[in-house]
Enzyme design. Structure first.
Site, mmCIF file in Angstrom:
data_model
loop_
_atom_site.group_PDB
_atom_site.id
_atom_site.type_symbol
_atom_site.label_atom_id
_atom_site.label_comp_id
_atom_site.label_asym_id
_atom_site.label_seq_id
_atom_site.Cartn_x
_atom_site.Cartn_y
_atom_site.Cartn_z
ATOM 1 N N LYS A 144 3.584 1.560 -3.798
ATOM 2 C CA LYS A 144 3.017 0.797 -4.919
ATOM 3 C C LYS A 144 3.866 0.868 -6.198
ATOM 4 O O LYS A 144 3.850 -0.057 -6.996
ATOM 5 C CB LYS A 144 1.586 1.259 -5.210
ATOM 6 C CG LYS A 144 0.598 0.834 -4.133
ATOM 7 C CD LYS A 144 -0.829 1.193 -4.507
ATOM 8 C CE LYS A 144 -1.771 0.881 -3.355
ATOM 9 N NZ LYS A 144 -3.174 1.095 -3.703
ATOM 10 N N ARG A 181 -7.473 19.208 -11.310
ATOM 11 C CA ARG A 181 -7.060 20.559 -10.898
ATOM 12 C C ARG A 181 -5.789 20.968 -11.637
ATOM 13 O O ARG A 181 -5.637 22.101 -12.062
ATOM 14 C CB ARG A 181 -6.843 20.542 -9.379
ATOM 15 C CG ARG A 181 -6.358 21.821 -8.798
ATOM 16 C CD ARG A 181 -6.203 21.679 -7.316
ATOM 17 N NE ARG A 181 -5.232 20.638 -6.939
ATOM 18 C CZ ARG A 181 -4.878 20.360 -5.700
ATOM 19 N NH1 ARG A 181 -5.417 21.029 -4.702
ATOM 20 N NH2 ARG A 181 -3.997 19.418 -5.435
ATOM 21 N N GLY A 201 -10.036 13.580 -11.232
ATOM 22 C CA GLY A 201 -8.714 13.307 -10.669
ATOM 23 C C GLY A 201 -7.781 12.711 -11.699
ATOM 24 O O GLY A 201 -8.217 12.195 -12.754
ATOM 25 N N ALA A 202 -6.471 12.817 -11.409
ATOM 26 C CA ALA A 202 -5.452 12.230 -12.301
ATOM 27 C C ALA A 202 -4.281 11.718 -11.464
ATOM 28 O O ALA A 202 -3.153 11.668 -11.936
ATOM 29 C CB ALA A 202 -4.987 13.269 -13.320
ATOM 30 N N GLY A 203 -4.553 11.367 -10.201
ATOM 31 C CA GLY A 203 -3.521 10.815 -9.321
ATOM 32 C C GLY A 203 -3.373 9.317 -9.573
ATOM 33 O O GLY A 203 -3.832 8.792 -10.604
ATOM 34 N N THR A 221 0.833 -1.198 0.000
ATOM 35 C CA THR A 221 0.000 0.000 0.000
ATOM 36 C C THR A 221 0.868 1.249 0.000
ATOM 37 O O THR A 221 2.098 1.177 -0.144
ATOM 38 C CB THR A 221 -1.022 -0.038 1.169
ATOM 39 O OG1 THR A 221 -1.933 1.046 1.000
ATOM 40 C CG2 THR A 221 -0.370 0.050 2.540
ATOM 41 N N GLY A 254 -16.403 3.408 -2.358
ATOM 42 C CA GLY A 254 -15.292 2.553 -2.779
ATOM 43 C C GLY A 254 -15.045 1.325 -1.914
ATOM 44 O O GLY A 254 -14.030 0.645 -2.099
HETATM 45 P P1 NAP Z 1 -3.180 10.943 -5.248
HETATM 46 O O1 NAP Z 1 -2.291 10.210 -6.181
HETATM 47 O O2 NAP Z 1 -2.600 11.751 -4.137
HETATM 48 O O3 NAP Z 1 -4.113 11.913 -6.159
HETATM 49 C C1 NAP Z 1 -4.960 12.863 -5.569
HETATM 50 C C2 NAP Z 1 -5.903 13.448 -6.608
HETATM 51 O O4 NAP Z 1 -6.803 14.340 -5.937
HETATM 52 C C3 NAP Z 1 -5.204 14.295 -7.689
HETATM 53 O O5 NAP Z 1 -5.909 14.209 -8.892
HETATM 54 C C4 NAP Z 1 -5.307 15.707 -7.088
HETATM 55 O O6 NAP Z 1 -5.250 16.726 -8.045
HETATM 56 C C5 NAP Z 1 -6.695 15.651 -6.490
HETATM 57 N N1 NAP Z 1 -6.861 16.649 -5.443
HETATM 58 C C6 NAP Z 1 -6.315 16.641 -4.203
HETATM 59 N N2 NAP Z 1 -6.707 17.728 -3.509
HETATM 60 C C7 NAP Z 1 -7.511 18.448 -4.347
HETATM 61 C C8 NAP Z 1 -8.235 19.659 -4.215
HETATM 62 N N3 NAP Z 1 -8.207 20.358 -3.076
HETATM 63 N N4 NAP Z 1 -8.980 20.081 -5.254
HETATM 64 C C9 NAP Z 1 -9.026 19.376 -6.414
HETATM 65 N N5 NAP Z 1 -8.361 18.211 -6.602
HETATM 66 C C10 NAP Z 1 -7.608 17.753 -5.579
HETATM 67 O O7 NAP Z 1 -4.210 9.957 -4.543
HETATM 68 P P2 NAP Z 1 -4.727 8.515 -5.073
HETATM 69 O O8 NAP Z 1 -3.822 7.459 -4.583
HETATM 70 O O9 NAP Z 1 -5.003 8.649 -6.513
HETATM 71 O O10 NAP Z 1 -6.093 8.340 -4.254
HETATM 72 C C11 NAP Z 1 -7.251 9.113 -4.546
HETATM 73 C C12 NAP Z 1 -8.429 8.643 -3.679
HETATM 74 O O11 NAP Z 1 -8.811 7.328 -4.040
HETATM 75 C C13 NAP Z 1 -8.084 8.601 -2.186
HETATM 76 O O12 NAP Z 1 -9.098 9.257 -1.483
HETATM 77 C C14 NAP Z 1 -8.077 7.148 -1.828
HETATM 78 O O13 NAP Z 1 -8.579 6.945 -0.538
HETATM 79 C C15 NAP Z 1 -8.997 6.537 -2.875
HETATM 80 N N6 NAP Z 1 -8.628 5.127 -3.173
HETATM 81 C C16 NAP Z 1 -9.536 4.156 -2.850
HETATM 82 C C17 NAP Z 1 -9.240 2.822 -3.092
HETATM 83 C C18 NAP Z 1 -10.245 1.755 -2.734
HETATM 84 O O14 NAP Z 1 -9.876 0.575 -2.638
HETATM 85 N N7 NAP Z 1 -11.489 2.098 -2.572
HETATM 86 C C19 NAP Z 1 -7.999 2.455 -3.667
HETATM 87 C C20 NAP Z 1 -7.101 3.478 -4.004
HETATM 88 C C21 NAP Z 1 -7.431 4.806 -3.743
HETATM 89 P P3 NAP Z 1 -3.813 17.364 -8.494
HETATM 90 O O15 NAP Z 1 -3.257 16.414 -9.490
HETATM 91 O O16 NAP Z 1 -4.177 18.683 -9.065
HETATM 92 O O17 NAP Z 1 -2.982 17.486 -7.247
#
Ligand code: NAP
Length: 288
Positions: A70, A155, A130-132, A66, A249
């Site tokens: 990853k 964003r 999103g694009a994370g 995790t 999720g």
């Molecule tokens: P990450 O790589 O940190 O990406 C975060 C994303 O959120 C980016 O697109 C970021 O935009 C955007 N963001 C953050 N703050 C923002 C704001 N104030 N306004 C607008 N956009 C904002 O995170 P990740 O690993 O992709 O995870 C994203 C979510 O998915 C998390 O909440 C996580 O808990 C969930 N998730 C769930 C599972 C599941 O099994 N259900 C598995 C994986 C992840 P920028 O690019 O502009 O910074």
């Protein structure tokens, strides 16, 4: 009972204290009658390679990986599954003769979770917020499952453009259309399947939402939030208020675990067994 034949699986990450994975795997082991125990391992960044090697030396059957490892874990593996290599992230390590093979069951887990709710991706016009790391994996899923056009709103436009470039090249068609989040009013006037893949709205900031405007939610027939804490996110409430269906999720988390368990043990988990685990997760996370 733990005895001389007990197999070990575990999770490596930092932090790991709040993980729900032990509930998933220990419940499955009990339900399936497998002599297997699953535990979390807190691993420091500079020890990641040693941790993977050590686990293999100790005959550990499989691992989940995790945040924040990853991507970094990939260099410690003997092999990486093709899909995981495309996504650039691995969350499951499967023991092979020469070391571990890495898979990405987050993505296949999301697909199975959506299917279990009767949601289809094929030919769907979609919006991906999103694009994370998570949204990137979803973008690949959309390409692989032959989605229609997918508007990826972020964003930071650069990140969405980068993902679009990679995914469109991988599938040889313009599946991902990158857009700035604040330009959402320019989306076509129709109904979409929307996947909320940003971290906005995650507990404890439960009142936050990535788009507030009610006009946006009138374009949503189904909203799927990757967040499951809180159980009903603000995004989900806004989707429902506008008349759409909304999901969180937690089932994605369930099925990424189920698929990992299947890979480790060469079994097929039934829907009934998966539902049993889901109820345990809900009780454990106090989502009742
Ligand atoms: P990450 O790589 O940190 O990406 C975060 C994303 O959120 C980016 O697109 C970021 O935009 C955007 N963001 C953050 N703050 C923002 C704001 N104030 N306004 C607008 N956009 C904002 O995170 P990740 O690993 O992709 O995870 C994203 C979510 O998915 C998390 O909440 C996580 O808990 C969930 N998730 C769930 C599972 C599941 O099994 N259900 C598995 C994986 C992840 P920028 O690019 O502009 O910074």
């Amino acid at each position: 009972m733990i005895d001389g034949k007990t197999r070990l699986c575990g999770l490596i990450g930092n932090p790991v204290e709040h993980t729900m994975s032990p509930v998933i795997h220990n419940t499955l082991a009990e339900k399936c009658g497998h002599n297997l125990v699953y535990v979390p391992f807190l691993v420091e960044e500079e020890r990641l390679g040693e941790a993977v090697k050590g686990a293999w030396a100790l005959n550990v059957l499989g691992m989940n990986v995790t945040v924040p490892y990853k991507s970094a874990v990939m260099e410690s593996l003997a092999e990486v599954d093709e899909l995981a290599a495309h996504i650039g992230a691995v969350n499951t390590l499967v023991r092979t003769q020469g070391g571990y093979k890495g898979y990405n069951t987050d993505m296949t887990g999301l697909y199975r979770a959506m299917r279990s709710e009767g949601i289809r991706i094929e030919d769907e016009e979609m919006i991906l917020l999103g694009a994370g790391g998570a949204a990137r994996a979803v973008a690949y899923l959309c390409g692989a499952q032959k989605a229609g056009k997918v508007f990826m709103l972020n964003r930071t436009l650069d990140k969405a453009q980068q993902v679009a470039k990679e995914v469109n090249a991988a599938f040889g068609r313009e599946v991902i259309v990158p857009m700035l989040l604040r330009d959402y009013r320019e989306l076509p006037d129709r109904k979409f399947l929307v996947i909320q893949g940003t971290s906005v709205g995650l507990a404890p900031k439960e009142d936050d939402v990535v788009i507030e405007d009610a006009a946006f939610y009138r374009k949503v027939h189904t909203g799927y939030d990757l967040i499951y804490k809180p159980f009903t996110t603000r995004f989900m409430k806004l989707v429902r208020e506008a008349g759409g269906e909304a999901y969180n999720g937690l089932k994605m988390l369930l099925y990424q675990g189920v698929i990992a368990y299947e890979l480790w043990n060469h079994v097929e988990i039934t829907e009934e067994e998966a539902s049993f685990v889901y109820e345990k997760m809900r009780q454990n996370g106090r989502f009742v």
